[in-house]
Design an enzyme around this catalytic site. Structure first.
Site, PDB file in Angstrom:
ATOM      1  N   CYS A 262       0.823  -1.217   0.000  1.00 64.17           N
ATOM      2  CA  CYS A 262       0.000   0.000   0.000  1.00 64.17           C
ATOM      3  C   CYS A 262       0.858   1.269   0.000  1.00 64.17           C
ATOM      4  O   CYS A 262       0.656   2.168  -0.824  1.00 64.17           O
ATOM      5  CB  CYS A 262      -0.980  -0.021   1.169  1.00 64.17           C
ATOM      6  SG  CYS A 262      -0.231   0.133   2.816  1.00 64.17           S
ATOM      7  N   HIS A 310      -2.550   1.447   6.801  1.00 68.82           N
ATOM      8  CA  HIS A 310      -2.922   1.373   5.388  1.00 68.82           C
ATOM      9  C   HIS A 310      -3.052   2.773   4.807  1.00 68.82           C
ATOM     10  O   HIS A 310      -3.414   3.721   5.511  1.00 68.82           O
ATOM     11  CB  HIS A 310      -4.242   0.614   5.222  1.00 68.82           C
ATOM     12  CG  HIS A 310      -4.560   0.287   3.793  1.00 68.82           C
ATOM     13  ND1 HIS A 310      -3.871  -0.667   3.073  1.00 68.82           N
ATOM     14  CD2 HIS A 310      -5.480   0.815   2.935  1.00 68.82           C
ATOM     15  CE1 HIS A 310      -4.359  -0.733   1.849  1.00 68.82           C
ATOM     16  NE2 HIS A 310      -5.334   0.163   1.736  1.00 68.82           N
ATOM     17  N   HIS A 322      -5.748   2.170  -4.373  1.00 71.12           N
ATOM     18  CA  HIS A 322      -4.818   1.617  -3.385  1.00 71.12           C
ATOM     19  C   HIS A 322      -4.453   0.185  -3.739  1.00 71.12           C
ATOM     20  O   HIS A 322      -5.090  -0.460  -4.573  1.00 71.12           O
ATOM     21  CB  HIS A 322      -5.426   1.676  -1.983  1.00 71.12           C
ATOM     22  CG  HIS A 322      -6.593   0.757  -1.778  1.00 71.12           C
ATOM     23  ND1 HIS A 322      -6.842   0.121  -0.576  1.00 71.12           N
ATOM     24  CD2 HIS A 322      -7.599   0.346  -2.600  1.00 71.12           C
ATOM     25  CE1 HIS A 322      -7.936  -0.617  -0.661  1.00 71.12           C
ATOM     26  NE2 HIS A 322      -8.417  -0.492  -1.880  1.00 71.12           N
TER      27      HIS A 322
END
Length: 346
Positions: A262, A310, A322
């Site tokens: 990520c 994240h 993402h």
């Protein structure tokens, strides 16, 4: 010399790589799935696999942070060691100069200055030399003080280098544990998937692909309808770079160009715009100007979850792009799909 205790950074890394209770029970979950009448329930397996993938991503970000800390500490320790070596050379030269002067004075000493003046064939020259010698004495006293100061600085640098090396060792241990944690999660997820039949695994994969395609289609429509432009030309370039990687696989620890985790996707995308972000999602959360979610512009970083493990890039229309988790691919997602911790404009 006593070893320097690890700093707060190293202790934090040691704490964050602790294995969670969920991971320790995965074998029991797998056994239960195998032992259930009629075979494992696909919904239960999928939920457990999704949880393990989420935990693997958390461990991945911890691993990335430990790796970055290890690089920094290695560089700092190397710099300190070089300073120690240079300082020791300087100290050795200063001591040698003092020893040379002391030896010359000892060999020339022993005669009273008044007698030396009486016997001198050049009294005026002798007096001039005497004044010079007095100045040399003052300089030598200053040199002695500098030798002492140099020794103090050298001892301090040695202590700092020892502390950095101890901290580096702690972080390296944390890095190894975090990587092992990632592998354990992925192996456990694979074990759960293996408890299904080939047909059931294919059905789950098809379901994931279908849901991802539907999310991408819905999100793409929202992006097309968005009216807010990126906050800058660089943000536009970063967003274009991220969008060019739709469909790329998630691979932990990767920063592209073929695969990403990520934060790796954010790091790579902004690098294409000429901006170097911090490597991890937690560090990226402090890598720019904080704005509210209502003020988000395309290209901004959206940090998710309370521990900030994240990150995605705001694409407009309430959507982020993402790299979700191991086993998934870079895709669009609603910004409301996960709890938002911060929005950052690099």
């Amino acid at each position: 010399m006593a070893s320097t205790p690890p700093s707060g950074t190293a202790r934090r890394f040691a704490r964050v790589v602790a294995v969670t209770a969920a991971a320790t029970t995965v074998l029991a979950m797998t056994a239960s799935a195998h032992g259930a009448p009629g075979g494992p329930d696909k919904k239960d397996v999928k939920a457990q696999v999704d949880q393990l993938y989420a935990e693997a991503e958390q461990a991945s970000e911890k691993s990335n942070a430990a790796e970055e800390a290890a690089k920094r500490l290695q560089a700092e320790a190397g710099t300190l060691q070089q300073e120690v070596a240079r300082g020791q050379d300087t100290l050795n030269r200063m001591r040698l100069d003092l020893a040379t002067v002391a030896g010359a004075e000892y060999r020339a000493g022993g005669m009273d200055p008044t007698v030396q003046l009486m016997l001198s064939s050049d009294p005026a020259g002798y007096l001039a030399k005497a004044r010079t010698l007095a100045q040399v004495g003052e300089q030598r006293a200053a040199t002695l003080h500098e030798v002492q100061e140099q020794q103090r600085r050298l001892d301090q640098r040695r202590a700092e280098a020892t502390g950095k090396l101890a901290e580096l060792e702690t972080v390296r241990t944390s890095l190894a544990e975090a990587k092992q944690q990632v592998q354990q999660r992925l192996k456990s997820a694979q074990a759960l998937l293996s408890s299904l039949t080939a047909t059931e695994r294919a059905q789950l994969q098809a379901q994931d692909d279908r849901e991802a395609h539907e999310r991408a289609a819905r999100a793409a429509e929202r992006v097309d309808l968005g009216t807010q432009p990126p906050s800058s030309d660089r943000a536009a370039a970063a967003l274009a770079a991220a969008l060019s990687k739709l469909g790329s696989p998630y691979v932990y620890g990767s920063t592209g160009p073929g695969a990403f985790d990520c934060s790796g996707l954010m790091y790579w995308s902004w690098r294409q715009a000429g901006v170097t972000l911090p490597r991890t999602s937690q560090a990226q959360a402090f890598g720019g100007q904080r704005v509210s979610l209502s003020e988000a512009r395309p290209g901004d970083l959206v940090i998710f979850f309370h521990d900030m493990h994240h990150v995605g890039m705001y694409a407009g229309g309430g959507t982020v792009i993402h790299a979700p988790y191991p086993g998934a691919r870079v895709r669009y997602e609603s910004v409301a799909a996960m709890p938002v911790a911060a929005v950052v404009r690099p």
